[in-house]
Every structure is written in C-alpha cells, then in structure tokens.
Design a protein around this motif. Structure first.
Motif, PDB file in Angstrom:
ATOM      1  N   PHE A   4      10.218  -6.532 -14.317  1.00 25.27           N
ATOM      2  CA  PHE A   4      11.497  -7.153 -13.960  1.00 25.27           C
ATOM      3  C   PHE A   4      12.521  -6.933 -15.075  1.00 25.27           C
ATOM      4  N   ASP A   5      12.073  -6.961 -16.324  1.00 21.59           N
ATOM      5  CA  ASP A   5      12.975  -6.688 -17.446  1.00 21.59           C
ATOM      6  C   ASP A   5      13.521  -5.266 -17.365  1.00 21.59           C
ATOM      7  N   GLN A   6      12.646  -4.321 -17.018  1.00 24.47           N
ATOM      8  CA  GLN A   6      13.084  -2.935 -16.859  1.00 24.47           C
ATOM      9  C   GLN A   6      14.135  -2.821 -15.763  1.00 24.47           C
ATOM     10  N   TYR A   7      13.913  -3.525 -14.669  1.00 20.81           N
ATOM     11  CA  TYR A   7      14.876  -3.505 -13.566  1.00 20.81           C
ATOM     12  C   TYR A   7      16.221  -4.053 -14.033  1.00 20.81           C
ATOM     13  N   ILE A   8      16.203  -5.182 -14.757  1.00 17.36           N
ATOM     14  CA  ILE A   8      17.454  -5.775 -15.249  1.00 17.36           C
ATOM     15  C   ILE A   8      18.192  -4.801 -16.163  1.00 17.36           C
ATOM     16  N   ASN A   9      17.444  -4.116 -17.020  1.00 14.19           N
ATOM     17  CA  ASN A   9      18.072  -3.166 -17.943  1.00 14.19           C
ATOM     18  C   ASN A   9      18.733  -2.008 -17.200  1.00 14.19           C
ATOM     19  N   VAL A  10      18.120  -1.587 -16.103  1.00 12.24           N
ATOM     20  CA  VAL A  10      18.657  -0.462 -15.329  1.00 12.24           C
ATOM     21  C   VAL A  10      19.934  -0.861 -14.602  1.00 12.24           C
ATOM     22  N   VAL A  11      19.970  -2.058 -14.049  1.00  7.86           N
ATOM     23  CA  VAL A  11      21.121  -2.468 -13.227  1.00  7.86           C
ATOM     24  C   VAL A  11      22.057  -3.405 -13.995  1.00  7.86           C
ATOM     25  N   THR A  12      21.948  -3.442 -15.285  1.00 12.65           N
ATOM     26  CA  THR A  12      22.704  -4.412 -16.079  1.00 12.65           C
ATOM     27  C   THR A  12      24.215  -4.303 -15.910  1.00 12.65           C
ATOM     28  N   GLN A  13      24.720  -3.135 -15.514  1.00 16.16           N
ATOM     29  CA  GLN A  13      26.158  -2.962 -15.325  1.00 16.16           C
ATOM     30  C   GLN A  13      26.597  -3.278 -13.897  1.00 16.16           C
ATOM     31  N   ASP A  14      25.629  -3.538 -13.026  1.00 10.68           N
ATOM     32  CA  ASP A  14      25.942  -3.792 -11.619  1.00 10.68           C
ATOM     33  C   ASP A  14      26.193  -5.286 -11.414  1.00 10.68           C
ATOM     34  N   LEU A  15      27.461  -5.666 -11.314  1.00  9.04           N
ATOM     35  CA  LEU A  15      27.797  -7.086 -11.194  1.00  9.04           C
ATOM     36  C   LEU A  15      27.249  -7.720  -9.926  1.00  9.04           C
ATOM     37  N   ALA A  16      26.971  -6.899  -8.930  1.00  6.86           N
ATOM     38  CA  ALA A  16      26.453  -7.433  -7.666  1.00  6.86           C
ATOM     39  C   ALA A  16      25.071  -8.042  -7.834  1.00  6.86           C
ATOM     40  N   ASP A  17      24.381  -7.672  -8.921  1.00  6.18           N
ATOM     41  CA  ASP A  17      23.019  -8.158  -9.130  1.00  6.18           C
ATOM     42  C   ASP A  17      22.953  -9.353 -10.073  1.00  6.18           C
ATOM     43  N   ASP A  18      24.106  -9.904 -10.449  1.00  5.16           N
ATOM     44  CA  ASP A  18      24.112 -11.016 -11.392  1.00  5.16           C
ATOM     45  C   ASP A  18      23.255 -12.185 -10.914  1.00  5.16           C
ATOM     46  N   GLY A  19      23.360 -12.512  -9.626  1.00  2.85           N
ATOM     47  CA  GLY A  19      22.596 -13.636  -9.075  1.00  2.85           C
ATOM     48  C   GLY A  19      21.101 -13.408  -9.181  1.00  2.85           C
ATOM     49  N   VAL A  20      20.676 -12.179  -8.956  1.00  2.00           N
ATOM     50  CA  VAL A  20      19.256 -11.845  -9.043  1.00  2.00           C
ATOM     51  C   VAL A  20      18.776 -11.936 -10.482  1.00  2.00           C
ATOM     52  N   LYS A  21      19.634 -11.499 -11.420  1.00  4.10           N
ATOM     53  CA  LYS A  21      19.264 -11.582 -12.837  1.00  4.10           C
ATOM     54  C   LYS A  21      19.019 -13.028 -13.249  1.00  4.10           C
TER      55      LYS A  21
END
Length: 224
Positions: free
Chosen positions: A115-132
C-alpha cells in the motif's frame, strides 16, 4: 468440603468454614434458600437450551449438506453462510447467522509495504487523496502492534483497478484470517399484521408473566 460431607444442622460459609444454622439469621437463610431454589431451575433451562442448539445445529447442517448434494441448491452452497429456514406457510422462520472474529497475521507487514508503494506511485494524483487517508488510518495501530480490523476491511471494498492497489488488497486478504466463528439461531413467528416477531431466548428479553396475588414465593412460604 463436598455438600454431602456437611453435617446436619450446619452450613458452609464463603470461607469454607462450618457454621451452625442456629447461628445464621433468618434473612440470610431465606436468601440462601431463594438462590438454591432458582439456580436449579436456571441450570435446567440452560441444559434444555444447550440440547436445543445442539440438535438444531446438527440437523440443519445435515439438511443443508443433503440439499446441496442431492439437488445442487445454490443458495445453501456455502454452509457457513447466513441462512433462513421457513415453514411451508411462511409463518415461522429460523435464522442462522454466523459471526466471524477476524485477526491479523504476520502478512500484514507485506500488505502495508504494498500500500505504501501504491501511495508513492499516485502521490501526485489528487483524486486519490481520500484513499490515502483511508490507507493511513487503516495501518495506524489502534493499540501497540494492534490494527483495527474494521478499518482494514474497508480497504477490501475500495474499487481501484491500479495493479499495485489490487496486489496490496490481495496481500491484505492473506493477512486477515478467521480466528473464531460464532453461530447464532433466532426464531421468528409472523404476527397478525404479517411482520415477523422474534421469539427471544435471551433471559433478559423474556417478559415476566402476570401472576395472582399469591405468587409462587408466597405460596411456598405459606406451605412451610
């Protein structure tokens, strides 16, 4: 000291000492008699409920297995699932509910890293803030080295197709395992309005019946 070893005219107190009945107050003796009277009835009810649940469990499981084997009844294919049984006229329903206790095993660390790897990959995608936020909350121990299972389970229901996220979800599934399963049976009867009413077998939920002015306790006292 066993009950049958206590001499006549004596009682055993809470410290294991013999006390002459003549030295015990009448109020204490009456309280003792009340407790001893109703504990035997309570044991009998407990035993009857135990026999009922045992018979119902074995009979219903055999019935389910037979339906699946003989007729391929798909709704009963998962024997551990929640199932309702009905009388022919649908006036009586027996519900079986299975409640699993989930625990987290050592694989949780692998899931956390994915999950940390996923967060690092999409860290610039604001649409995923809620998932983070959801991920960070799930992997923040509620107590020392303990995770909130309910928050972890929430991640399993998040619909994200990203391959890293799916890989992390599968790792999380492997990290969650059933520790214990409790099976509950509830009995229902349909009332005149057509709604099912629970036939409660919980002592605290059973209503007290109306009795005459001469209650059983009074009658017992009078008889003595």
């Amino acid at each position: 000291m066993q009950q049958h070893d206590i001499p006549a005219g004596w009682k055993l107190d809470g410290e294991g000492r013999l006390v002459k009945i003549e030295n015990i107050s009448e109020q204490v003796l009456e309280e003792d008699a009340l407790v001893l009277q109703f504990i035997e009835q309570a044991k009998a009810v407990h035993h009857a409920m135990q026999q009922l649940k045992t018979a119902l469990t074995h009979t219903s499981e055999a019935f389910i297995a037979k339906l699946v084997a003989d007729y391929g009844v798909k709704r009963l294919e998962k024997i551990k699932g929640n199932i309702d049984f009905f009388s022919f006229d649908r006036s009586i329903r027996i519900s079986r509910r299975v409640q699993d206790t989930i625990k987290v095993n050592a694989r949780i660390e692998a899931a956390r890293q994915l999950f940390d790897q996923y967060i690092n990959v999409v860290t610039q995608d604001l649409a995923d803030d809620g998932v983070k936020v959801l991920i960070n909350r799930a992997f923040k121990p509620a107590k020392k080295n303990e995770f909130s299972v309910s928050k972890l389970v929430q991640l399993l229901n998040v619909e994200i197709s990203h391959p890293l996220f799916r890989q992390a979800v599968e790792a999380l599934r492997d990290a969650l395992e059933t520790d214990t399963s409790c099976v509950y049976y509830n009995f229902y009867q349909r009332n005149p309005q057509g709604a099912y009413e629970l036939l409660s077998l919980r002592f605290s939920d059973v209503p007290v019946l109306a009795v005459s002015s001469a209650t059983p306790a009074t009658q017992t006292a009078e008889a003595s």
